[in-house]
Design an enzyme around this catalytic site. Structure first.
Site, short mmCIF file in Angstrom:
data_model
loop_
_atom_site.label_atom_id
_atom_site.label_comp_id
_atom_site.label_asym_id
_atom_site.label_seq_id
_atom_site.Cartn_x
_atom_site.Cartn_y
_atom_site.Cartn_z
N PHE A 195 0.85 -1.38 0.01
CA PHE A 195 0.02 -0.05 0.10
C PHE A 195 0.91 1.07 0.01
CE2 PHE A 195 -2.21 3.49 1.83
CZ PHE A 195 -3.51 3.34 1.07
N ASP A 304 9.40 3.13 1.45
CA ASP A 304 8.34 3.74 1.75
C ASP A 304 8.27 3.74 3.47
OD1 ASP A 304 5.77 4.78 2.65
OD2 ASP A 304 4.71 3.62 0.99
N LYS A 335 2.89 10.60 8.33
CA LYS A 335 1.95 10.23 9.65
C LYS A 335 2.94 10.78 10.79
CE LYS A 335 -0.34 6.37 7.58
NZ LYS A 335 -1.76 6.51 8.03
N THR A 359 1.47 23.88 -5.16
CA THR A 359 1.17 25.41 -4.61
C THR A 359 1.81 25.14 -3.15
OG1 THR A 359 -0.81 25.63 -5.62
CG2 THR A 359 -0.48 26.66 -3.81
#
Length: 477
Positions: A195, A304, A335, A359
């Site tokens: 994931f 990751d 997180k 942005t």
């Protein structure tokens, strides 16, 4: 200069500052107030995944208080996102910092107009805890954005190596028509059970649950097998070694096959622990093998650490346990680190403007909070606490597993970042509901795993309560 010290003080005084002694559940969960709030919210916002509403002013430390006043010991912590629990007093004080106020009220577009102190804030926060060998950081908003831009950085570098420099007019013209050579046939290798986020590109590397990716068009990128070990590890060494060997052989075979098909693997992305996929672990030998293969074939190695980073494994970075000969090329995070982003090696620094850009490019208020959180983690020696409490947590779970071997199995983990399996999905969900009704908020993952993601301030007194509820819930299962 305007000061909000008085108003901020009054606001802080309305926030809970002392933990309860124990959980207390007075209603069903969700209770009547949560159900009413869900009906109201459903008129203006999707609510299909909402479990219950939370009173964040009353939540404190390791305890969450829901809208109905139920007090829950929380070892899920907003899906592994709160490193210091709820309303930590040192973090609450940061809201009166002028830097925090101006960053929140006059939020900068960091890619073009960063704050005058932003480099200093980064040095005191993210750079102070950078993974070994990765001297620079790029902030982003969330885990998906972090991984998405890490892939872009990998593609940019990979193509620059093939060309010998930045894009030529031929590349710039052809990319506008999505044709070669400007739009290359590059791929990313990920793993079964992975994931990496919910943006479209990341969904093409995500294979944890069908509901995440169904109905979404996908990039035709390859997938390799991730090890599935048998436990206890010391009783299954031969089987688990073969798992490592088979998975590594498959990775190398895929990279070769993709090159022959002119769909080269530019990057490999992997989690230290497949968290959403079921808390599946890989061994240091497996990850060392991945590093060797990626270096051999010039593939960017992306780790990751969106869920594993931040201290729950007993180290700020789970990949520290691998003892790699050379560091990953990129490590992504979010997180527990409050903001998102990725650390990268020098050779992956992007020189052209607007290639890695949006942005906001992150959230400066979160970096200011992180600066204080790192100070607290070091001051209170919280990583050592996580290692010690995590050891006791895993032993306590193994003791319960021994009593209820027909109901739970495969206790595993690093420090407090741990899990066990229950027979099937329905029984796992029944267990989670029973634990919640007794005042313990704990999460599930994969088909039948129960995962633990407590804050770094989770102590032995909280552990005793958690283990007691787990055992009582298992008795009733």
């Amino acid at each position: 200069m305007y000061s909000c010290s008085g108003k901020c003080l009054r606001l802080v005084q309305t926030i809970a500052s002392a933990e309860p002694n124990a959980p207390r559940v007075a209603t069903s969960i969700p209770g009547p107030i949560s159900r009413k709030l869900k009906q109201e919210m459903d008129l203006v916002h999707q609510t299909s995944s909402v479990r219950f509403f939370v009173d964040y002013e009353r939540s404190v430390g390791n305890y969450l208080v829901d809208a109905d006043g139920n007090i829950l010991l929380d070892i899920y912590m907003q899906i592994s996102s709160l490193c210091l629990g709820y309303n930590h007093p040192d973090l609450v004080k940061v809201v009166s910092d002028a830097r925090f106020i101006t960053a929140a009220v006059s939020r900068p577009a960091l890619g073009s107009f960063p704050r005058t102190d932003f480099a200093d804030v980064l040095k005191k926060s993210l750079i102070s805890i950078a993974p070994k060998g990765l001297p620079a950081v790029q902030t982003m908003m969330c885990g998906s954005s972090s991984n998405e831009h890490a892939l872009k950085a990998a593609f940019i570098w990979y193509q620059a190596q093939k060309r010998g420099g930045p894009p030529t007019p031929k590349y710039l013209e052809s990319c506008m028509k999505q044709k070669l050579p400007g739009t290359p046939n590059l791929t990313v290798l990920s793993f079964d059970g992975a994931f990496h986020g919910r943006t479209l590109a990341m969904l093409s590397t995500t294979r944890s649950k069908p509901i995440h990716i169904v109905d979404m068009p996908a990039l035709q990128w390859p997938v390799a097998k991730y090890p599935r070990y048998r436990y206890p590890l010391d009783e299954n060494m031969e089987y688990n070694k073969k798992e490592d060997d088979d998975c590594l052989a498959m990775v190398e075979s895929i990279i070769k096959k993709q090159k022959r098909a002119k769909r080269e693997v530019a990057a490999l992305i992997v989690e230290p622990i497949q968290s959403e996929g079921g808390d599946h672990h890989g061994s240091p030998t497996f990850f060392q093998g991945l590093r060797d293969i990626t270096k051999k074939y010039g593939v960017v190695f992306i780790v990751d650490e969106v869920q594993t980073g931040g201290g729950g494994t007993g180290s700020l970075w789970a990949h520290d346990a691998w003892n790699l000969q050379s560091p990953p090329d990129i490590v992504t995070f979010s997180k527990k680190f409050m903001t998102g982003g990725y650390f990268y090696a020098d050779h992956l620094r992007i020189k052209e403007p607007y290639r890695i850009y949006n942005t906001w490019m992150g959230e400066p208020t979160k970096v200011i909070l992180l600066e204080k959180a790192i100070e607290v983690i070091k001051r209170d020696n919280l990583l050592e606490q996580v290692r010690n409490v995590g050891k006791s947590l895993q032993q306590g779970l193994k003791d319960i597993e021994h009593k209820y071997a027909s109901k739970m199995h495969n206790v595993r983990g690093l420090a407090s970042f741990c899990a066990f399996d229950i027979r099937d999905t329905s029984k796992r969900d029944e267990f989670l509901a029973k634990a919640l009704s007794k005042g313990l908020n704990v999460g599930g993952c994969g088909e039948a795993a129960v995962r633990f993601r407590p804050a770094l301030i989770f102590a032995n007194k909280h552990l005793e309560i958690a283990l007691d509820i787990i055992e009582k819930s298992m008795q009733e299962l």
